[in-house]
Scaffold this motif. Structure first.
Motif, PDB file in Angstrom:
ATOM      1  N   THR A   7       0.840  -1.189   0.000  1.00  0.00           N
ATOM      2  CA  THR A   7       0.000   0.000   0.000  1.00  0.00           C
ATOM      3  C   THR A   7       0.882   1.249   0.000  1.00  0.00           C
ATOM      4  O   THR A   7       2.106   1.171  -0.022  1.00  0.00           O
ATOM      5  CB  THR A   7      -0.915   0.008   1.236  1.00  0.00           C
ATOM      6  OG1 THR A   7      -0.100   0.116   2.414  1.00  0.00           O
ATOM      7  CG2 THR A   7      -1.753  -1.261   1.310  1.00  0.00           C
ATOM      8  N   GLY A   8       0.236   2.419   0.061  1.00  0.00           N
ATOM      9  CA  GLY A   8       0.989   3.672   0.156  1.00  0.00           C
ATOM     10  C   GLY A   8       1.822   3.964  -1.071  1.00  0.00           C
ATOM     11  O   GLY A   8       2.894   4.557  -0.969  1.00  0.00           O
ATOM     12  N   ALA A  36      -2.447   0.216  -4.758  1.00  0.00           N
ATOM     13  CA  ALA A  36      -2.043  -0.928  -3.949  1.00  0.00           C
ATOM     14  C   ALA A  36      -1.867  -2.117  -4.870  1.00  0.00           C
ATOM     15  O   ALA A  36      -2.475  -2.196  -5.948  1.00  0.00           O
ATOM     16  CB  ALA A  36      -3.073  -1.226  -2.864  1.00  0.00           C
ATOM     17  N   GLU A  50      -5.940   2.035  -4.091  1.00  0.00           N
ATOM     18  CA  GLU A  50      -5.996   1.435  -2.753  1.00  0.00           C
ATOM     19  C   GLU A  50      -7.398   1.503  -2.157  1.00  0.00           C
ATOM     20  O   GLU A  50      -7.836   0.584  -1.443  1.00  0.00           O
ATOM     21  CB  GLU A  50      -4.996   2.152  -1.845  1.00  0.00           C
ATOM     22  CG  GLU A  50      -4.846   1.521  -0.478  1.00  0.00           C
ATOM     23  CD  GLU A  50      -3.763   2.174   0.356  1.00  0.00           C
ATOM     24  OE1 GLU A  50      -3.832   2.054   1.599  1.00  0.00           O
ATOM     25  OE2 GLU A  50      -2.845   2.812  -0.222  1.00  0.00           O
ATOM     26  N   ASP A  62       3.413  -0.728   3.901  1.00  0.00           N
ATOM     27  CA  ASP A  62       3.192   0.625   3.393  1.00  0.00           C
ATOM     28  C   ASP A  62       4.489   1.129   2.757  1.00  0.00           C
ATOM     29  O   ASP A  62       5.526   1.208   3.417  1.00  0.00           O
ATOM     30  CB  ASP A  62       2.777   1.539   4.545  1.00  0.00           C
ATOM     31  CG  ASP A  62       2.317   2.915   4.089  1.00  0.00           C
ATOM     32  OD1 ASP A  62       2.783   3.385   3.022  1.00  0.00           O
ATOM     33  OD2 ASP A  62       1.506   3.537   4.795  1.00  0.00           O
TER      34      ASP A  62
END
Length: 407
Positions: A7-8, A36, A50, A62
């Protein structure tokens, strides 16, 4: 439940899948902001914004707002060699040409003399730092050629060295048997060619030491007719084919490669407008090598004309001691924008999905469901920093088949 969710991600940037050619349409990118990526068994199982993720994952990492692109693919290297070519470099700085140095026994001949007596273990030890440098630059798949062994035994040792390297490196290596330089006399050339066709290629195929055969076609190397005989033997043995051609002269190598269905024709510095069209009408990838143009001071391959004609273009480092001591796939991408006239999106396509196609690979080079989870996480939040930045490595993390690799 997925094994891993990344993610992130500020943006995932990837070429689309294969078009009517083996390669993808040049420069057409899918950009997913705030993205993501889910990974299972080393393969991408989900990718998208995401906020649209509805599943769960055993592990969530992340990435901190960094951009992600596919693992780069270097489709043309000579990373296994011994010795150096510093004397050649000095001679060129005083005006000697590549061909003059070769004719005087330098160039490739010098590297053959330095390499041919080395053991596979010695060659692998010398090559490992070079492969690791390419990986740090973003390369997760790297082609490695033989060609500096020259004799039957030494060529086999070179390919055995690539096999040893695969056990020691985190990137995916693709071995290629290169029929590089040839004897001067006609009789000696025919004898050597017969050895290649009757002994070397069959043994390489039997032991699965390479997936393709490449041959160097130039006035000072093999003729197109020589290449036809050698490449036909390779195809009969179940190996793919490639050519070094149109680097210094037009001697029929490009036309032969297209006719025989080569995966790629590489170099192309003297490729004409008509030849650009010929490649464009084929399934053969045009692999350009900007490091050679920079190091030897040659006119750059006509990347812009190839693309405008409709050809699928790939970019390689051509990492070697004599004509392209370029240890960075990302730098090759940046040089192709500056020297060969590619746009930044075209260069990313050429260093990923089209470079994979030049190696006959369909499961790497782009980020979509079902593909190998080979990812490059950049220091930047904007992918364009990758071809823009020179002299500094902006690769933050490398992931190969869903596993983060050591720096």
């Amino acid at each position: 439940m997925s094994e891993l969710l990344l993610t992130g991600i500020s943006q995932v940037v990837t070429p689309f899948g294969h078009g009517p050619k083996r390669g993808a349409a040049m420069g057409q990118l899918r950009i997913i902001p705030e993205a993501a990526v889910a990974v299972d068994a080393g393969v991408i199982s989900w990718i998208g914004p995401e906020r649209e993720w509805r599943g769960s994952a055993e592990s969530v990492i992340d990435l901190g707002g960094h951009a992600v692109v596919p693992g780069l693919v270097d489709p043309h290297t000579h990373a296994v060699w011994a010795g150096d070519r510093l004397a050649d470099f000095e001679a060129r700085s005083t005006g000697a040409t590549y061909e003059e140095i070769l004719a005087a026994g330098g160039g490739i001949w010098h590297t053959i003399r330095e390499t041919a007596e080395k053991s596979s273990e010695e060659m692998a030890a010398l090559a490992l730092p070079r492969i690791e440098a390419l990986q740090r630059s973003g390369a997760t798949t790297i082609e490695v050629k033989s060609g500096y062994g020259y004799t039957l035994e030494a060529e086999l040792r070179m390919l055995e060295a690539v096999r040893l390297l695969q056990e020691r490196t985190q990137s995916r290596l693709v071995p290629t048997l290169l029929i590089h330089i040839c004897p001067e006399g006609l009789a000696e050339r025919e004898t050597y060619r017969e050895m290649v066709c009757k002994e070397l290629i069959p043994e390489v195929a039997r032991r699965r030491l390479a997936s393709a055969v490449d041959i160097f076609v130039e006035h000072h190397a093999w003729s197109a007719e020589d290449a036809r005989i050698v490449l036909a033997c390779a195809q009969a043995a179940g190996l793919s084919i490639k050519l070094h051609t149109e680097q210094f002269q037009q001697v029929g190598g490009l036309e032969l490669g297209v006719k025989m269905g080569a995966l790629s024709v590489d170099h192309l510095e003297v490729c004409s407008v008509e030849q650009c069209g010929l490649v464009a009408r084929s399934k053969t990838i045009a692999t350009i090598l900007p490091g050679v143009s920079l190091h030897l001071g040659l006119a750059a391959a006509p990347g812009r004309k190839l693309i405008d004609a409709g050809a699928a273009v790939a970019i390689g480092t051509d990492l070697n001691p004599g004509s392209s001591p370029l240890f960075s796939a990302a730098a090759a991408m940046g040089l192709a924008v500056r020297l060969n006239g590619l746009t930044a999106p075209e260069a990313l396509t050429a260093c990923t999905v089209n470079a994979a196609a030049a190696l006959g690979l369909a499961n790497v080079g782009r980020l979509e469901v079902g593909m190998q989870a080979d990812l490059v996480v950049l220091e930047s939040s904007d992918w364009r920093d990758l071809p823009y930045t020179l002299g500094q490595n902006i690769v933050r993390e490398i992931w190969v088949a869903g596993r983060k690799q050591a720096a």
